[in-house]
Design a protein around this motif. Structure first.
Motif, PDB file in Angstrom:
ATOM      1  N   MET A 151     -35.007  28.000  44.170  1.00 33.95           N
ATOM      2  CA  MET A 151     -33.983  27.023  43.809  1.00 33.95           C
ATOM      3  C   MET A 151     -34.006  26.732  42.309  1.00 33.95           C
ATOM      4  O   MET A 151     -35.049  26.837  41.654  1.00 33.95           O
ATOM      5  CB  MET A 151     -34.190  25.725  44.593  1.00 33.95           C
ATOM      6  N   GLN A 152     -32.848  26.356  41.773  1.00 36.61           N
ATOM      7  CA  GLN A 152     -32.748  25.999  40.357  1.00 36.61           C
ATOM      8  C   GLN A 152     -32.973  24.495  40.176  1.00 36.61           C
ATOM      9  O   GLN A 152     -32.157  23.780  39.606  1.00 36.61           O
ATOM     10  CB  GLN A 152     -31.373  26.391  39.823  1.00 36.61           C
ATOM     11  N   GLY A 153     -34.073  24.020  40.698  1.00 42.17           N
ATOM     12  CA  GLY A 153     -34.383  22.606  40.610  1.00 42.17           C
ATOM     13  C   GLY A 153     -34.029  21.894  41.901  1.00 42.17           C
ATOM     14  O   GLY A 153     -33.380  22.437  42.794  1.00 42.17           O
ATOM     15  N   LEU A 154     -34.456  20.650  42.010  1.00 41.82           N
ATOM     16  CA  LEU A 154     -34.225  19.856  43.215  1.00 41.82           C
ATOM     17  C   LEU A 154     -32.779  19.383  43.296  1.00 41.82           C
ATOM     18  O   LEU A 154     -32.100  19.257  42.271  1.00 41.82           O
ATOM     19  CB  LEU A 154     -35.168  18.653  43.214  1.00 41.82           C
ATOM     20  N   PRO A 155     -32.283  19.114  44.526  1.00 39.04           N
ATOM     21  CA  PRO A 155     -30.903  18.642  44.674  1.00 39.04           C
ATOM     22  C   PRO A 155     -30.675  17.359  43.882  1.00 39.04           C
ATOM     23  O   PRO A 155     -31.495  16.446  43.907  1.00 39.04           O
ATOM     24  CB  PRO A 155     -30.784  18.387  46.185  1.00 39.04           C
ATOM     25  N   ARG A 156     -29.538  17.291  43.204  1.00 41.21           N
ATOM     26  CA  ARG A 156     -29.232  16.101  42.410  1.00 41.21           C
ATOM     27  C   ARG A 156     -27.732  15.822  42.456  1.00 41.21           C
ATOM     28  O   ARG A 156     -26.922  16.704  42.776  1.00 41.21           O
ATOM     29  CB  ARG A 156     -29.685  16.279  40.962  1.00 41.21           C
ATOM     30  N   THR A 182     -26.865  28.271  44.827  1.00 42.75           N
ATOM     31  CA  THR A 182     -27.794  28.274  43.690  1.00 42.75           C
ATOM     32  C   THR A 182     -27.615  27.054  42.796  1.00 42.75           C
ATOM     33  O   THR A 182     -28.455  26.766  41.964  1.00 42.75           O
ATOM     34  CB  THR A 182     -27.603  29.546  42.842  1.00 42.75           C
ATOM     35  N   ASP A 183     -26.487  26.367  42.955  1.00 40.36           N
ATOM     36  CA  ASP A 183     -26.225  25.164  42.164  1.00 40.36           C
ATOM     37  C   ASP A 183     -26.832  23.965  42.897  1.00 40.36           C
ATOM     38  O   ASP A 183     -26.496  23.710  44.053  1.00 40.36           O
ATOM     39  CB  ASP A 183     -24.717  24.971  42.000  1.00 40.36           C
ATOM     40  N   PRO A 184     -27.718  23.200  42.264  1.00 36.88           N
ATOM     41  CA  PRO A 184     -28.366  22.067  42.944  1.00 36.88           C
ATOM     42  C   PRO A 184     -27.541  20.796  42.928  1.00 36.88           C
ATOM     43  O   PRO A 184     -28.008  19.756  43.387  1.00 36.88           O
ATOM     44  CB  PRO A 184     -29.652  21.888  42.134  1.00 36.88           C
ATOM     45  N   ARG A 185     -26.304  20.834  42.433  1.00 39.68           N
ATOM     46  CA  ARG A 185     -25.517  19.610  42.266  1.00 39.68           C
ATOM     47  C   ARG A 185     -24.630  19.359  43.488  1.00 39.68           C
ATOM     48  O   ARG A 185     -23.980  20.270  43.996  1.00 39.68           O
ATOM     49  CB  ARG A 185     -24.673  19.698  40.995  1.00 39.68           C
ATOM     50  N   TRP A 186     -24.594  18.075  43.915  1.00 41.03           N
ATOM     51  CA  TRP A 186     -23.840  17.655  45.088  1.00 41.03           C
ATOM     52  C   TRP A 186     -22.968  16.469  44.723  1.00 41.03           C
ATOM     53  O   TRP A 186     -23.260  15.747  43.767  1.00 41.03           O
ATOM     54  CB  TRP A 186     -24.780  17.272  46.227  1.00 41.03           C
ATOM     55  N   MET A 187     -21.903  16.249  45.501  1.00 46.52           N
ATOM     56  CA  MET A 187     -20.977  15.166  45.186  1.00 46.52           C
ATOM     57  C   MET A 187     -20.180  14.774  46.422  1.00 46.52           C
ATOM     58  O   MET A 187     -20.056  15.553  47.372  1.00 46.52           O
ATOM     59  CB  MET A 187     -20.023  15.598  44.071  1.00 46.52           C
ATOM     60  N   THR A 188     -19.615  13.554  46.387  1.00 44.47           N
ATOM     61  CA  THR A 188     -18.692  13.116  47.423  1.00 44.47           C
ATOM     62  C   THR A 188     -17.311  13.668  47.103  1.00 44.47           C
ATOM     63  O   THR A 188     -17.063  14.216  46.021  1.00 44.47           O
ATOM     64  CB  THR A 188     -18.624  11.585  47.482  1.00 44.47           C
ATOM     65  N   VAL A 189     -16.376  13.485  48.050  1.00 47.50           N
ATOM     66  CA  VAL A 189     -15.001  13.919  47.803  1.00 47.50           C
ATOM     67  C   VAL A 189     -14.436  13.213  46.585  1.00 47.50           C
ATOM     68  O   VAL A 189     -13.797  13.826  45.717  1.00 47.50           O
ATOM     69  CB  VAL A 189     -14.134  13.652  49.052  1.00 47.50           C
ATOM     70  N   LYS A 190     -14.643  11.905  46.512  1.00 47.56           N
ATOM     71  CA  LYS A 190     -14.120  11.151  45.369  1.00 47.56           C
ATOM     72  C   LYS A 190     -14.701  11.667  44.061  1.00 47.56           C
ATOM     73  O   LYS A 190     -13.983  11.801  43.057  1.00 47.56           O
ATOM     74  CB  LYS A 190     -14.431   9.666  45.536  1.00 47.56           C
ATOM     75  N   GLN A 191     -15.976  11.942  44.047  1.00 47.01           N
ATOM     76  CA  GLN A 191     -16.581  12.435  42.815  1.00 47.01           C
ATOM     77  C   GLN A 191     -16.029  13.802  42.424  1.00 47.01           C
ATOM     78  O   GLN A 191     -15.850  14.083  41.238  1.00 47.01           O
ATOM     79  CB  GLN A 191     -18.103  12.493  42.980  1.00 47.01           C
ATOM     80  N   SER A 192     -15.750  14.650  43.415  1.00 41.77           N
ATOM     81  CA  SER A 192     -15.158  15.950  43.090  1.00 41.77           C
ATOM     82  C   SER A 192     -13.776  15.759  42.459  1.00 41.77           C
ATOM     83  O   SER A 192     -13.406  16.475  41.519  1.00 41.77           O
ATOM     84  CB  SER A 192     -15.067  16.834  44.339  1.00 41.77           C
TER      85      SER A 192
END
Length: 603
Positions: A151-156, A182-192
C-alpha cells in the motif's frame, strides 16, 4: 412520520448527508422531496447526483426539514415502503423506486410500533467482528493477513488528509487491497463533488463510523434551569471562557445552572462527567479510484528507503527511546522488566523481511511500557496464555500490519497462530474488542513514527552542525577506509548521563551505533573495528545474502592484526590461489555492541 436519517435507504441517506447543505443555504423550512431533487440537479449535473435526485422524486410524499440551527430532519409517508438499512458494501448507487403508502395517524406514530418488515438497525462493528470470528473458526486467513506493505500509506481522508483510525483503518485497508486500489485517499459523495468530481455510477461504497462528542446540554432528555426558570443553550455559541451562552443573548456562569436528568439534579461539572455522550454515526465513503474529475494533487511516491535501512532506522529510534536490543536465544520477545527486545541471531531468519518484520512486532509490544503508552497488555502483568496476554498480541499484530503499510516492511503473520482461539473467544464476548485493539495499535504506530521523526531531525541537526552537506566524501563504505580516513569523515555526539552509553557515531547521516570510552578517538576506533568485523562476517561462504558486502582492503585490515588472525580463513579465500596459506577453519563470533543496520551483532 419522522424517521432517523440512518434508517433511510442508501440513496436517500447519501442524498441527505451529501446535499442537505444546499437547502440549508436557502434558509430553514420544509422542502418536499421533489423540490429538494430540483435543488440538487440545479447545482450538480453528475451521474451520481442525478441518480440520487431521482430517488428523492420517487418518494413525492417525503419532506426534508431544515431547522433554524441547520440540523436536518426527514418525514416519510411510511417507513415500511422504504428499503431500510441495505448493506453499504454491496449496494450500488441506483435509483430506489418506492410507492408511498397512506400517512399513519398521530396516535399510531405515538405508539412507535415497529414495522413488521423493518430490517434491524445495522451493526457495523458486529458485522466485521463476525467476519473475523468466522475466519478463525473456519481456518481461513485473517482479514488483515494481506500484503499491507504494497500500500502507498495508510487510508486517509482525501480532503482533510487525516489518516483513518481504529476499525476504519482496518476496513478501508482491507477493501483497498481486495479491490487493488493504490490510492489511499477516501471521501464521501459530498466531498467528491466539492473536489470537482463525482462517484462513478454503479460504484459500491464502504461503510465506516465516526464518533463525535455530544455535550449534555444538546440532549433532549436534559433540562436546564437558571433560578428555577427553564433555559436553553445557544447552539451556535455554546460554552466558552465567558460562560454559558443562552438563547436570548444572556451569558451566565456555568455554576449558576442546574441540570436535571431522569429525576436527578446535577451541577454543570457533574453533568459534564456523567451525561456527555459519544455519538457514533455511519458514513459511506469511496476510494479516489472510484471517482472521476477530482481536482486532487498527484500522490507523492512513498520514500524509497531500502527495507533494511528503514528497519534499522526504526530500531535505532526505539533504542534512543530507551529500548535495548540484544541478539540471543531462539525466540523473539519483549521484556517489560528490562525494557528489552531479544531477537535470534540474524542468520537464523529465512530473509531480511522476516528479521525486520519480527523486530517490528516486538517494537509494537514495547510501546505499551508504562513510560510510553502505558497499555494494560504490557503493564497489567498478564501471564503467558492468559486472555490479557492474547489481547496484547492482537494489538501487536495490528500494529505490524499498519506499520507495514507505512514502511513497506512485510508483517510476520506467523506470530498469531497460538492466539487465534483466544481472540475468537474475546471477540465473541465483546464486539468492540477488535476496534479497541485497532485504535490502540494506531496509537502505537503514531508513537514509533514520531520517535523515528525525532531521530531524523537529530541526525539532520548533527550533520548540519558538525559536517555540513558538501564537506564529506561518502562514496566508500566505512569498512573500506583506514581508521585514519574514517576518523576524518565520521563524527560523534556525546550522549547524556542517563543514556547508558558514551557516544553515538555517525557516518554522514547514518548512525553507526553506540560506543564507550572517554575520548572520541576511542569511539571512532570501536565503531570502525566493528564495521570491518561485520564485513568479514558477511564474506563467509554460508552468510545470508542480505549480510554480504565488499571485502575490506588489505591496507584496512593492516590496522587490525587481531581481526586478521580471527578471520584468516575468510581473508585467504579472497586472495589469489598462489598466495593462500593453510589455516584452521574456525567460525568466530561477531563482535558485540551496538551496530549499524547490516551488522550481525547486538544493537
Amino acid at each position: 412520520m419522522n424517521i432517523e436519517v440512518d434508517d433511510l435507504n442508501p440513496d436517500l441517506r447519501l442524498g441527505v448527508q451529501a446535499y442537505s447543505f444546499l437547502a440549508a443555504d436557502r434558509g430553514s423550512g420544509a422542502y418536499p422531496f421533489p423540490d429538494f431533487a430540483d435543488i440538487v440537479n440545479a447545482r450538480y449535473n453528475s451521474p451520481n447526483a442525478r441518480a440520487i435526485a431521482d430517488a428523492f422524486r420517487a418518494v413525492p410524499g417525503g419532506v426534508l426539514t431544515i431547522n433554524p440551527d441547520r440540523t436536518v430532519s426527514v418525514d416519510l409517508p411510511d417507513p415500511r415502503a422504504m428499503a431500510l438499512q441495505q448493506d453499504a458494501l454491496d449496494e450500488s448507487l441506483t435509483p430506489v423506486a418506492t410507492t408511498p403508502a397512506p400517512t399513519r395517524s398521530a396516535q399510531e406514530v405515538a405508539r412507535k410500533e415497529p414495522a413488521p418488515d423493518k430490517a434491524p438497525p445495522r451493526d457495523f462493528r458486529q458485522e466485521f467482528t463476525d467476519k473475523v470470528i468466522a475466519a478463525i473458526e473456519s481456518g481461513q486467513a485473517l482479514p488483515w493477513d494481506k500484503p499491507w506493505h504494497t500500500m502507498q500509506g495508510l487510508p486517509r481522508n482525501a480532503v482533510s488528509g487525516k489518516t483513518y483510525a481504529g476499525g476504519n483503518r482496518v476496513v478501508l485497508g482491507l477493501v483497498a487491497m481486495e479491490k487493488g486500489y493504490t490510492d489511499p485517499r477516501w471521501m464521501t459523495v459530498k466531498q467528491s463533488n466539492d473536489l470537482g468530481g463525482f462517484v462513478r455510477k454503479g460504484e459500491k461504497g464502504v461503510m465506516i463510523e465516526r464518533w463525535d462528542s455530544k455535550p449534555f446540554w444538546q440532549r433532549r432528555d436534559v433540562e436546564l434551569k437558571l433560578g428555577g426558570r427553564p433555559v436553553m443553550v445557544d447552539a451556535k455559541r455554546g460554552v466558552d471562557a465567558a460562560g454559558v451562552h443562552l438563547v436570548g443573548g444572556q451569558v451566565v456562569p456555568a455554576a449558576q445552572i442546574t441540570v436535571k436528568h431522569d429525576g436527578k439534579d446535577y451541577t454543570w461539572k457533574q453533568a459534564e462527567r456523567a451525561l456527555d455522550l459519544l455519538v457514533g454515526r455511519n458514513y459511506v465513503v469511496f476510494n479516489a479510484e472510484q471517482c472521476e474529475g477530482l481536482k486532487l494533487e498527484p500522490l507523492a511516491p512513498r520514500q524509497d528507503i531500502p527495507m533494511d535501512k528503514r528497519g534499522e532506522q526504526l530500531m535505532t529510534a526505539m533504542q534512543e527511546d530507551g529500548v535495548r536490543f540484544v541478539h540471543q536465544g531462539s525466540q523473539a520477545y519483549y521484556s517489560p522488566a528490562g525494557d528489552l527486545i531479544a531477537l535470534p541471531q540474524r542468520e537464523t531468519f529465512k530473509s531480511v523481511e522476516g528479521y525486520y518484520g519480527t523486530a517490528l512486532h516486538e517494537m509494537g509490544h514495547a510501546t505499551g511500557a508504562e513510560k510510553r503508552l502505558n497499555r494494560d497488555g504490557i503493564t497489567g502483568g498478564h501471564a503467558f496464555g492468559s486472555e490479557g496476554y492474547a489481547r496484547e498480541e492482537l494489538r501487536a499484530e495490528l500494529f505490524s500490519a499498519f506499520m507495514s503499510a507505512e514502511t513497506g516492511i512485510p508483517h510476520d503473520d506467523d506470530q498469531h497462530t497460538a492466539y487465534l482461539q483466544s481472540w475468537a473467544k474475546a471477540l465473541k464476548q465483546d464486539k468492540n474488542e477488535i476496534f479497541r485493539a485497532a485504535a490502540e495499535a494506531g496509537k502505537a504506530v503514531d508513537y514509533v513514527l514520531g520517535k523515528e521523526q525525532d531521530l531524523l531531525q537529530k541526525i539532520d541537526r548533527i550533520y548540519g552542525q558538525l559536517v555540513g552537506p558538501d564537506t564529506a566524501d561518502l562514496s566508500k563504505a566505512p569498512h573500506e577506509l583506514t581508521i585514519a580516513e574514517f576518523s576524518k569523515i565520521a563524527h560523534a555526539e556525546k550522549l547524556g548521563p542517563g543514556h547508558g552509553r558514551q557516544w553515538e557515531v555517525f557516518y554522514g547521516k547514518e548512525s553507526l551505533g553506540f560506543a564507550d570510552g572517554l575520548a572520541i578517538e576511542g569511539a571512532y576506533r570501536q565503531v570502525h573495528e566493528r564495521e570491518v568485523n561485520n564485513a568479514l562476517y558477511g564474506n563467509q561462504p554460508d552468510s545470508p545474502d542480505f549480510l554480504r558486502k565488499s571485502m575490506p582492503p588489505p591496507h584496512v585490515l593492516a590496522d587490525y592484526p587481531a581481526l586478521q588472525k580471527l578471520w584468516a580463513r575468510v581473508i585467504d579465500a579472497q586472495q589469489p590461489d598462489a598466495t593462500k596459506h593453510q589455516h584452521p577453519a574456525p567460525h568466530p563470533p561477531q563482535l558485540r555492541g551496538p551496530a549499524r543496520r547490516d551488522a550481525e551483532i547486538e544493537r
